[in-house]
Design an enzyme around this catalytic site. Structure first.
Site, short mmCIF file in Angstrom:
data_model
loop_
_atom_site.label_atom_id
_atom_site.label_comp_id
_atom_site.label_asym_id
_atom_site.label_seq_id
_atom_site.Cartn_x
_atom_site.Cartn_y
_atom_site.Cartn_z
N SER A 145 0.87 -1.18 0.00
CA SER A 145 0.00 0.00 0.00
C SER A 145 0.90 1.22 0.00
O SER A 145 2.09 1.11 0.33
CB SER A 145 -0.85 -0.01 1.28
OG SER A 145 -1.46 1.24 1.51
N TYR A 158 -2.07 -1.14 10.31
CA TYR A 158 -2.06 -1.36 8.86
C TYR A 158 -0.72 -0.93 8.28
O TYR A 158 -0.13 -1.62 7.44
CB TYR A 158 -3.22 -0.55 8.26
CG TYR A 158 -3.49 -0.80 6.79
CD1 TYR A 158 -4.18 -1.93 6.36
CD2 TYR A 158 -3.07 0.13 5.83
CE1 TYR A 158 -4.46 -2.13 5.01
CE2 TYR A 158 -3.34 -0.06 4.49
CZ TYR A 158 -4.03 -1.20 4.08
OH TYR A 158 -4.30 -1.39 2.74
N1 LIG Z 1 -8.67 -0.35 -1.70
C1 LIG Z 1 -7.64 0.39 -1.33
O1 LIG Z 1 -7.76 1.62 -1.21
C2 LIG Z 1 -6.29 -0.24 -1.08
C3 LIG Z 1 -5.15 0.59 -1.12
C4 LIG Z 1 -3.90 0.02 -0.89
C5 LIG Z 1 -3.79 -1.33 -0.64
N2 LIG Z 1 -4.90 -2.11 -0.59
C6 LIG Z 1 -4.73 -3.53 -0.33
O2 LIG Z 1 -5.22 -4.26 -1.43
C7 LIG Z 1 -5.58 -5.57 -1.00
C8 LIG Z 1 -6.97 -5.89 -1.52
O3 LIG Z 1 -7.89 -4.97 -0.93
P1 LIG Z 1 -9.23 -4.48 -1.66
O4 LIG Z 1 -9.26 -3.01 -1.59
O5 LIG Z 1 -9.37 -5.16 -2.94
O6 LIG Z 1 -10.31 -4.98 -0.60
P2 LIG Z 1 -11.56 -5.96 -0.74
O7 LIG Z 1 -12.19 -5.95 0.60
O8 LIG Z 1 -12.37 -5.60 -1.92
O9 LIG Z 1 -10.89 -7.39 -1.04
C9 LIG Z 1 -10.15 -8.08 -0.07
C10 LIG Z 1 -10.36 -9.56 -0.31
O10 LIG Z 1 -9.50 -10.26 0.59
C11 LIG Z 1 -10.25 -11.33 1.15
N3 LIG Z 1 -9.69 -11.69 2.44
C12 LIG Z 1 -9.75 -10.98 3.60
N4 LIG Z 1 -9.15 -11.66 4.58
C13 LIG Z 1 -8.69 -12.83 4.04
C14 LIG Z 1 -8.00 -13.94 4.55
N5 LIG Z 1 -7.68 -14.01 5.84
N6 LIG Z 1 -7.66 -14.94 3.70
C15 LIG Z 1 -8.01 -14.89 2.40
N7 LIG Z 1 -8.71 -13.87 1.86
C16 LIG Z 1 -9.04 -12.84 2.67
C17 LIG Z 1 -11.68 -10.79 1.27
O11 LIG Z 1 -12.64 -11.84 1.39
C18 LIG Z 1 -11.80 -10.00 -0.02
O12 LIG Z 1 -12.28 -10.81 -1.08
C19 LIG Z 1 -5.46 -5.56 0.52
O13 LIG Z 1 -4.22 -6.14 0.89
C20 LIG Z 1 -5.47 -4.09 0.85
O14 LIG Z 1 -4.81 -3.81 2.07
C21 LIG Z 1 -6.16 -1.60 -0.83
#
Ligand SMILES: NC(=O)c1ccc[n+]([C@@H]2O[C@H](COP(=O)([O-])OP(=O)(O)OC[C@H]3O[C@@H](n4cnc5c(N)ncnc54)[C@H](O)[C@@H]3O)[C@@H](O)[C@H]2O)c1
Length: 258
Positions: A145, A158
């Protein structure tokens, strides 16, 4: 037509939703076969069914070593090899550090750091075998991130986890370079996925105003979409990036340059 990941096999954690879902779709477009691994088994199965022969699904919690190993085993059983692991799953956290209880501390670090450590460790033997079999080697991708490169208040746990993932990427890039396994991270800024509501203060009440406030902090003046991160990962996974390892690539419209 030959895609940029034609014939490659990938496991994507958190593949049922948001950024992971965009990666699964983008990688499939480019010819990859994919194991969609997610604790949300129904969501993973729905996506894999839509992609037909290109994907299979597994309900897997990446904080459990046995379930990580099962996701890798499914790739080997179904597609015969593993070229790419994308350790992407994670979950939100915001709030003052002083209020964090032990259960929250362990859960947030487990979901955002320990899970990816366990998944990467489970994938290495299969990636090593594949890297020996092909000159283009194998690839590990991690979703960190922008909070893995910088910090802001009330994101402590985080931020610890996402900084930790970049430490893993840099360390493993060196450790696995002799095996021809490249290890890279993407560092997206706030992106509109189901997780977004947890990240933008006031989002639930005033979505448009919160988005406008955030957009104003991005030099390119537009919000990223999940496909922007998927495209960055596609490049890092592809043979075009054969000289890139140990990279933590911001997908942020220029925020890190400020
Ligand atoms: N959306 C943002 O703004 C953003 C920014 C930077 C980084 N991220 C990172 O991107 C990644 C994906 O996030 P997103 O925004 O797509 O969120 P999201 O909630 O849409 O997707 C996350 C997915 O991870 C799955 N998940 C959660 N815990 C889990 C576990 N213990 N084992 C297996 N699967 C699990 C959930 O079921 C979900 O399908 C994460 O690591 C998040 O920290 C997101």
């Amino acid at each position: 037509m030959s895609g940029r990941l034609q014939g490659k096999v990938a496991v994507v954690t958190g593949g049922a939703s948001g950024l992971g879902r965009a990666v699964v779709e983008r990688f499939a477009d480019e010819g990859a076969s994919i194991v969609v691994a997610d604790v949300n088994e129904a969501g993973a199965r729905e996506l894999a069914a839509r992609l037909g022969d290109a994907a299979v699904a597994i309900g897997a919690d990446h904080t459990d070593t046995g379930q990580c190993e099962a996701a890798i085993a499914l790739a080997l059983e179904t597609f015969g090899k593993l070229d790419i692991l994308h350790a992407n799953a994670g979950g939100p956290f915001t709030g003052p550090f002083q209020d964090v209880d032990d259960a929250t501390l362990e859960r947030v670090i487990d979901v955002n750091l320990m899970g990816s450590l366990k998944m990467v460790r489970a994938a290495i033997p299969a990636l090593e075998r594949q890297a020996r079999a092909t000159p283009s080697g194998a690839s590990i991708l991690v979703t960190s991130s922008l909070q893995g490169l910088k910090a802001k208040p009330n994101f402590s746990l985080y931020t610890v986890a996402k900084h930790g993932l970049i430490g893993l990427v840099r360390s493993l890039a060196l450790e696995l370079a002799p095996s021809n396994i490249r290890v890279n991270a993407v560092c997206p800024t706030v992106t509109e996925t189901p997780m977004l509501a947890h990240f933008l203060p006031g989002m639930a009440a005033e979505k448009d105003e919160a988005m406008n406030r955030f957009r104003a902090t991005i030099p390119l003046g537009r919000m990223p979409e999940p496909v922007d991160t998927a495209n960055a990962l596609l490049f890092l996974a592809s043979d075009e990036a054969r000289m890139l390892t140990g990279v933590a690539l911001p997908v942020d419209g220029g925020q890190m340059a400020m």
